[in-house]
Scaffold this motif. Structure first.
Motif, PDB file in Angstrom:
ATOM      1  N   ASP A   5       0.869  -1.178   0.000  1.00  0.00           N
ATOM      2  CA  ASP A   5       0.000   0.000   0.000  1.00  0.00           C
ATOM      3  C   ASP A   5       0.907   1.230   0.000  1.00  0.00           C
ATOM      4  OD1 ASP A   5      -2.076   1.778   0.212  1.00  0.00           O
ATOM      5  OD2 ASP A   5      -2.597   1.263   2.275  1.00  0.00           O
ATOM      6  N   THR A   8      -0.600   4.579   1.227  1.00  0.00           N
ATOM      7  CA  THR A   8      -1.356   4.434   2.488  1.00  0.00           C
ATOM      8  C   THR A   8      -2.802   4.910   2.353  1.00  0.00           C
ATOM      9  OG1 THR A   8      -0.610   6.563   3.376  1.00  0.00           O
ATOM     10  CG2 THR A   8       0.731   4.613   3.909  1.00  0.00           C
ATOM     11  N   ASN A  10      -5.205   2.458   1.286  1.00  0.00           N
ATOM     12  CA  ASN A  10      -5.914   1.171   1.233  1.00  0.00           C
ATOM     13  C   ASN A  10      -6.212   0.699  -0.179  1.00  0.00           C
ATOM     14  OD1 ASN A  10      -5.902   0.821   4.020  1.00  0.00           O
ATOM     15  ND2 ASN A  10      -7.781   2.006   4.254  1.00  0.00           N
ATOM     16  N   ARG A  82       5.600   8.175   0.905  1.00  0.00           N
ATOM     17  CA  ARG A  82       5.022   7.331  -0.150  1.00  0.00           C
ATOM     18  C   ARG A  82       6.104   6.387  -0.664  1.00  0.00           C
ATOM     19  NH1 ARG A  82       2.184   9.285  -5.759  1.00  0.00           N
ATOM     20  NH2 ARG A  82       1.614   7.195  -6.368  1.00  0.00           N
TER      21      ARG A  82
END
Length: 111
Positions: A5, A8, A10, A82
């Motif tokens: 992921d 983040t 989902n 990220r």
């Protein structure tokens, strides 16, 4: 297969790496085994539908031009929270590392 992921949010990014043996006949007519190597990266949206972002396919005969793409791990290379994907590309006589980031419907090579 590994799931990540990176943003983040989902929404998973799946990375599949596979090696498949195949049979073929050489110039003398003898059966020989060679391998095909596949790396597939797909994004899974909120409806659980996978979309292909990137693929790399090669075989033993093309290692000098394409090389095998192996996932090392997901890393935050620039510290923005990220994740990017770190791969190792293995050729016939060389290897190098490549860094990719997923942007929407594509996987872009950064380095």
């Amino acid at each position: 297969m590994k799931a990540f992921d990176p943003s983040t949010n989902n929404e998973a990014v799946l990375v599949l790496t596979a090696k498949a043996p195949s049979q073929r006949k050489d110039a003398a007519g003898h059966e020989t085994t060679f391998h095909r190597y596949v790396t597939l990266v797909a994004h899974v949206d909120l409806d659980n539908l996978p979309y292909k972002l990137f693929s790399s396919v090669t075989d033993d005969d093309h290692l000098d031009t394409v090389g095998i793409l192996q996932l090392v791990d997901a890393v935050d290379s620039d510290g923005d929270g990220r994740a990017e994907f770190l791969f190792r590309r293995i050729g016939k006589s060389s290897q190098r590392f490549e860094l990719y980031r997923s942007y929407g419907t594509q996987l872009l090579k950064l380095f």
